[in-house]
Write a protein that holds these residues in place. Structure first.
Motif, PDB file in Angstrom:
ATOM      1  N   ALA A 290      35.472  25.230  54.590  1.00  0.00           N
ATOM      2  CA  ALA A 290      34.871  26.543  54.405  1.00  0.00           C
ATOM      3  C   ALA A 290      33.587  26.720  55.218  1.00  0.00           C
ATOM      4  N   SER A 291      33.182  25.674  55.950  1.00  0.00           N
ATOM      5  CA  SER A 291      32.058  25.859  56.879  1.00  0.00           C
ATOM      6  C   SER A 291      32.516  25.640  58.311  1.00  0.00           C
ATOM      7  N   PHE A 362      30.844  15.188  56.403  1.00  0.00           N
ATOM      8  CA  PHE A 362      31.894  15.542  55.454  1.00  0.00           C
ATOM      9  C   PHE A 362      32.943  14.420  55.377  1.00  0.00           C
ATOM     10  N   VAL A 366      33.489  12.225  51.973  1.00  0.00           N
ATOM     11  CA  VAL A 366      34.609  12.470  51.073  1.00  0.00           C
ATOM     12  C   VAL A 366      35.456  11.205  50.863  1.00  0.00           C
ATOM     13  N   LEU A 505      60.855  46.470  33.083  1.00  0.00           N
ATOM     14  CA  LEU A 505      60.274  45.789  31.926  1.00  0.00           C
ATOM     15  C   LEU A 505      58.757  45.913  31.929  1.00  0.00           C
ATOM     16  N   LEU A 506      58.188  46.099  33.116  1.00  0.00           N
ATOM     17  CA  LEU A 506      56.729  46.231  33.213  1.00  0.00           C
ATOM     18  C   LEU A 506      56.259  47.566  32.666  1.00  0.00           C
ATOM     19  N   ASP A 528      52.248  52.980  33.532  1.00  0.00           N
ATOM     20  CA  ASP A 528      51.361  52.714  32.408  1.00  0.00           C
ATOM     21  C   ASP A 528      51.565  51.254  32.006  1.00  0.00           C
ATOM     22  N   PHE A 529      50.547  50.428  32.228  1.00  0.00           N
ATOM     23  CA  PHE A 529      50.659  48.999  31.934  1.00  0.00           C
ATOM     24  C   PHE A 529      49.618  48.658  30.869  1.00  0.00           C
ATOM     25  N   GLN A 530      50.064  48.488  29.640  1.00  0.00           N
ATOM     26  CA  GLN A 530      49.192  48.158  28.521  1.00  0.00           C
ATOM     27  C   GLN A 530      48.012  49.115  28.426  1.00  0.00           C
ATOM     28  N   MET A 556      46.281  45.788  42.239  1.00  0.00           N
ATOM     29  CA  MET A 556      45.394  45.185  41.255  1.00  0.00           C
ATOM     30  C   MET A 556      45.100  43.805  41.800  1.00  0.00           C
ATOM     31  N   GLU A 557      43.834  43.465  41.887  1.00  0.00           N
ATOM     32  CA  GLU A 557      43.469  42.212  42.535  1.00  0.00           C
ATOM     33  C   GLU A 557      44.112  41.026  41.841  1.00  0.00           C
ATOM     34  N   GLY A 558      44.599  40.089  42.609  1.00  0.00           N
ATOM     35  CA  GLY A 558      45.152  38.874  42.033  1.00  0.00           C
ATOM     36  C   GLY A 558      46.645  38.949  41.778  1.00  0.00           C
ATOM     37  N   LEU A 559      47.217  40.145  41.769  1.00  0.00           N
ATOM     38  CA  LEU A 559      48.663  40.227  41.548  1.00  0.00           C
ATOM     39  C   LEU A 559      49.385  40.139  42.884  1.00  0.00           C
TER      40      LEU A 559
ATOM     41  N   ASP B  98      30.276  20.800  51.724  1.00  0.00           N
ATOM     42  CA  ASP B  98      30.119  20.491  53.140  1.00  0.00           C
ATOM     43  C   ASP B  98      29.838  19.013  53.408  1.00  0.00           C
ATOM     44  N   VAL B  99      29.475  18.274  52.360  1.00  0.00           N
ATOM     45  CA  VAL B  99      29.218  16.841  52.581  1.00  0.00           C
ATOM     46  C   VAL B  99      30.294  15.984  51.917  1.00  0.00           C
ATOM     47  N   GLY B 100      31.420  16.616  51.553  1.00  0.00           N
ATOM     48  CA  GLY B 100      32.545  15.851  51.024  1.00  0.00           C
ATOM     49  C   GLY B 100      32.628  15.842  49.510  1.00  0.00           C
ATOM     50  N   GLN B 157      43.270  39.082  33.882  1.00  0.00           N
ATOM     51  CA  GLN B 157      44.303  38.103  34.246  1.00  0.00           C
ATOM     52  C   GLN B 157      44.681  37.215  33.063  1.00  0.00           C
ATOM     53  N   PRO B 265      51.917  44.292  23.775  1.00  0.00           N
ATOM     54  CA  PRO B 265      53.007  44.738  24.628  1.00  0.00           C
ATOM     55  C   PRO B 265      53.611  43.592  25.448  1.00  0.00           C
TER      56      PRO B 265
END
Lengths: 569, 446
Positions: A290-291, A362, A366, A505-506, A528-530, A556-559, B98-100, B157, B265
């Protein structure tokens, strides 16, 4: 507050050395290699019996045989049914599993030291006396086929399948899963034969990590494995992967997909290649975390995606390089531009001193954390021994990373990454992708989600075509966690616009803002969902008048996207 | 008569000792001290690998959510990853990943903990960073709102989108009358909506203070050096004069059965829960209850699975769990029905299994299997530095004594057949259960 020391984080100290002692090694007369790593900190042991055969050694016409054999080892033996065996393992508070990867097959066990003899006995029970019962084989086939069907609804599987085919061709690494017919065709006799031929001591090693007394346990191992008969290790010949000469674009069409799953790939290297460590460092800088550069550029700066990464998958015979991201469809082309920018940059320019040091920090940091558990340490030793890496591989691992230079990073980037001959694989909406991505490739092919090739010219503009007739009731099925969920659309068409009703069904809902462009349909469903109103976007492609394929994408986020297919009633 | 039962007793002891020899683990000889500002410090040096874990356990959980702010302790945990006076938002990720290494945090009813695993040459930096967020947390409106949206999405969720989300909520809500455990950790959308930035500042001031925290460091370090870092970064944080508010409500014993039907539901198959109050985590009966739980529901050879799932085919899954907490916790049976079966059938079968374990002793091999499973799990959890630190932290919060980490294994192994029967009789009767039926709300009339 005048506490100056709070203003900036203190510097880290110099890295602290990590000593992994050399394990004890020996070989029985039948060729079984035994490696014992005594570690008496806790009263538990880990056992791993590893074989140098895997899915690539399944006969070409019976892909999946090695995995079937491994999976069924624990499903019935001369003395126990699958349930009884599970109960025996549970009684000890132990674990016992078997599996195959493309190169290797393993039986893994762990237990309290107190039960080392009992777990060893159960391990040899599944190794020497599996019966591959018919009913268990049938159950395995059913479940595997369900899995094969399910994975076709997963974009990352579709991307993997095409990437392997393109990079490895007819080499066995080119096939990631068996066909339904191959699974159905497996017979008990084939499993018995394969087990007898492949699970032999002179192609195996046993790794013991944990609280054992070496000499005492060795005597026990001798007794248990001493009578195991040698076999023939067959040398397999495999076709070589294709040589790449140009940039290619392969699209798997999922009409209306909100996302494009992008893979850029070329052939990599085998696990034993001496460039392994410089490549590890180079890839860390390019895209492993991620860097790393890809993430910082495509996610942090441009915000096209949640993540963008690169990796090297290095196996026994060869391997691959991949750079990947899931991006919004609208920025598919822009993302490719950034991918190519980064792939060229790491080849053309020297990396910075700081970047190099960060990558080394890194990778060296690790390593001890991965080796902390018996299981983690076993994994490292297994890889070392299966791939016949040097004896001091683990002891010198961190030194080898620290020795990599800026020049080596640039050299291996040029050796193993080839933007001018790279394969681009994208799973998503083919029409959209084609518009944005075609300038990046010298040749283009398009497939459907079943792996069938489609006519590329059909995907060029659909303007001027008459709108398809979609009036009426449609019965379709959504792939949802391996289940088929029925859904009904009732569509009312007026020229190139439509409205309608949605039932599932949803929940039930209204379809609005529908448009038809040639065979493509687009619309909005409000369900209409819940007690909450959820918007689902509908995208589909009408094929030969009465069948439809497409995607329902809940806003909808995550779906996840929900692929569907079905017919007009 | 007496003679015969003595012989029988010896026979049983022999049988048990044959199938279950004692597993011993070397004690974790940690060092414990208290800083002048009241912070508890527990350190355990183990130089076998150059890595270390740093954990801060705050004695605050969702039971301490402010009034009309259900879900706040958990929301607050998210805020702790945002900026401080001297740190950027998400800097913890950079200093660990970043360092493991890695980092995370969690919130439960009783505690909120923050933890990191890093190569040991980075230890001082993480001590600095944890002290920084204890003393210098800053929070702006934008960060607060974005994190609140993340938590609300988590609610959607885990509770709304999950067909059984409201089942597990109802177990906690319906089981407590008085104690704040009746509120869930994730909270409610309305309460989260009404939370404000001043709430955050107030919560931090009230609970995130040295005399309400334990620092646990396990792994590769030099004791003297570590102690000096702790004194420097944590020792200088001042202890506020205010007292820390504590939960004083005591959940009364139940005197009659309560029955509830919860409708939600899209429930594919109905579910049943039967709950009972458990003694607090430090009670001496807990190990026997845990062994009983393993006998009833540990794996596919357990009683509930064999009876309800395999033999009677009433349920898809059936379990019995002990959820221990600082105060009285919960023990509950649950079953998700098989297609076509009714909640009444599952309730009857579950209660029949309860009667069975109350009325007849479990077998020696059941006892041995249950202990083996629990002991193997506990030993495995001690393999890593962070695993050891977690056990120490739980012992501090739940039992009030870090040394419980060294006695638990022995206590489990000392449980007898008679103990199991005794505790199952003591805590379970017809008048102290809450029975929950969870069914589909078919207001659409199909």
């Amino acid at each position: 507050m005048t506490e100056q020391f709070r203003k900036t984080p203190p510097a880290s100290l110099a890295p602290i050395p990590f000593h992994i002692p050399q394990p004890f090694e020996t070989e029985l007369e039948n060729g079984l290699k035994i490696i014992i790593f005594e570690n008496k900190r806790l009263p538990i042991i880990n056992l791993r019996l590893a074989f140098r055969f895997g899915e690539i050694n399944s006969p070409k016409e019976w892909r999946g045989l090695a995995s079937a054999v491994s999976s069924l080892l624990t499903q019935g033996t001369e003395n126990y049914s699958s349930k009884e065996l599970a109960e025996e393992v549970e009684k000890l508070g132990a674990s016992l599993h078997a599996s195959s990867s493309s190169d290797n097959s393993t039986i893994s066990a762990s237990a309290l030291t107190l039960y080392r003899s009992e777990i060893l006995r159960l391990m040899t029970e599944i190794l020497f006396k599996p019966t591959f019962p018919e009913n268990e084989l049938n159950l395995y086939k059913q479940n595997t086929i369900k899995g094969l069907e399910f994975q076709r609804s997963q974009a990352d599987f579709l991307a993997d399948e095409q990437t392997a085919r393109i990079i490895f061709g007819s080499h066995p690494y080119g096939t990631v899963s068996p066909t339904k017919e191959q699974v159905e065709g497996l017979s008990r006799e084939m499993l018995i034969d394969f087990h007898r031929q492949k699970m032999i001591p002179n192609n195996a090693l046993l790794i013991v990590v944990g609280d054992v007394d070496k000499d005492e346990f060795l005597a026990e191992l001798n007794q248990v494995f001493g009578e195991w008969k040698r076999g023939n290790v067959e040398k397999s010949e495999f076709p070589t992967p294709p040589i790449r000469t140009q940039k290619t674009l392969t699209i798997v069409d999922r009409v209306g997909s909100a996302q494009s799953n992008i893979v850029l790939s070329n052939l990599g290297m085998e696990r034993t290649n001496p460039d392994y460590f410089p490549v590890l460092v180079m890839n860390q800088i390019l895209g492993a975390g991620a860097s790393s550069r890809l993430f910082m550029n495509i996610r942090e700066e441009k915000g096209y995606t949640y993540g963008a990464y690169s990796s090297f998958d290095s196996r026994r015979l060869t391997g691959s390089f991949e750079a990947t991201a899931e991006v919004r469809t609208a920025v598919t082309g822009d993302s490719l531009k950034e991918f190519f920018y980064e792939l060229n940059r790491i080849r053309d320019e020297k990396v910075g001193e700081n970047e190099l040091q960060d990558a080394k920090n890194f990778l060296t940091g690790v390593f001890p954390i991965r080796a902390e558990t018996q299981e983690g340490l076993t994994n490292l030793i297994v890889a070392q021994k299966l791939y016949q890496l040097p004896d001091d591989y683990l002891q010198t691992y961190r030194d080898k990373i620290n020795a990599v230079t800026i020049e080596e990073v640039q050299r291996v980037a040029n050796t193993y990454i080839h933007p001018d001959k790279i394969a681009i694989i994208i799973v998503g909406d083919a029409e959209e992708i084609l518009k944005q991505a075609k300038t990046y490739a010298d040749s283009i092919e398009i497939f459907d989600t079943d792996g069938k090739p489609l006519d590329v010219t059909k995907y060029e503009s659909q303007e001027g075509q008459l709108p398809a007739n979609i009036n009426g009731k449609w019965e379709v099925f959504i792939e949802l966690q391996g289940q088929q969920m029925p859904v009904t659309f009732e569509l009312n068409q007026a020229d190139s616009a439509f409205t309608g009703n949605f039932e599932s069904l949803l929940g039930i809902g209204k379809i609005t803002e529908g448009t038809i462009n040639g065979s493509k349909i687009k619309g909005k469903i409000l369900v209409d969902f819940q007690g909450q109103e959820v918007e689902i976007s509908l995208n589909g492609n009408v094929e030969n008048e009465n069948s439809i394929k497409g995607i329902l994408a809940p806003q909808m986020e995550g779906l996840p996207d929900l692929p569907f297919s079905g017919n007009k009633q | 008569m007496q003679k015969i039962s003595a012989i029988l007793f010896i026979f049983v002891v022999l049988l048990v000792s044959q199938t279950f020899a004692q597993v011993k683990v070397a004690p974790i000889n940690f060092k414990e001290r208290k800083l002048a500002n009241g912070m508890r410090i527990v350190t355990y040096q183990d130089n076998s690998s150059p890595s270390v874990t740093i954990q801060v356990w705050y004695d605050v959980g969702s039971k301490n959510d402010p009034l009309k702010r259900n879900g706040f302790a958990h929301l607050f945990e998210h805020i702790m990853f945002k900026s401080t006076k001297n740190m950027k938002s998400e800097q913890f990720d950079r200093m660990t990943e970043d360092v493991g290494g890695w980092n995370n945090a969690s919130t439960s009813d009783d505690v909120t903990n923050y933890y990191e695993v890093v190569p040991s040459n980075h230890l001082e930096r993480l001590i600095w960073a944890e002290a920084e967020r204890m003393s210098n947390l800053t929070v702006d409106e934008a960060n607060f709102k974005s994190e609140r949206a993340v938590v609300q999405e988590e609610f959607r969720q885990s509770v709304l989108a999950n067909p059984y989300g409201q089942f597990y909520e109802s177990i906690q809500k319906e089981s407590f009358n008085v104690h704040p455990y009746k509120r869930t950790t994730i909270g409610t959308l309305e309460d989260l909506d009404s939370a404000t930035v001043p709430d955050v500042q107030n919560f931090h001031k009230t609970y995130y203070r040295p005399d309400n925290a334990s620092l646990i460091v396990v792994g590769d370090f030099d004791q003297k050096q570590l102690d000096s870092w702790i004194d420097k970064y944590f020792g200088k944080i001042t202890k506020p004069n205010s007292t820390i508010p504590r939960v004083t409500e005591v959940e009364p014993e139940r005197t009659k059965e309560k029955r509830v039907t919860v409708k939600a539901p899209n429930v594919p198959l109905p579910a049943v829960a039967i709950t009972y109050l458990a003694p607090p985590a430090k009670d001496k009966d807990i190990p026997a209850l845990q062994v009983a739980s393993a006998i009833l529901s540990g794996g596919e050879s357990s009683r509930l699975y064999k009876e309800l799932v395999r033999n009677q085919q009433i349920a898809q899954d059936a379990s019995f769990g002990v959820d221990t907490k600082t105060d009285k916790g919960l023990m509950y049976f649950t079953a998700t029905l098989a297609s076509g079966k009714t909640p009444e059938m599952a309730e009857k079968s579950l209660l029949a299994e309860l009667k069975k374990i109350q009325n007849a002793p479990v077998t020696a091999s059941e006892l041995a299997k249950a202990k083996n499973g629990i002991v193997a799990g506990k030993v495995r959890s001690l393999e890593t530095n962070d695993g050891k630190a977690f056990q120490i932290g739980s012992a501090i919060i739940l039992v009030g004594d870090p040394n419980a980490v060294n006695t638990e294994l022995g206590e489990i192994q000392a449980v007898t057949i008679a103990d199991v029967q005794r505790v199952m009789k003591k805590y379970f009767n017809d008048n102290n259960r809450v029975v929950i039926y969870y069914v589909n709300d078919d207001k659409e009339g199909k």
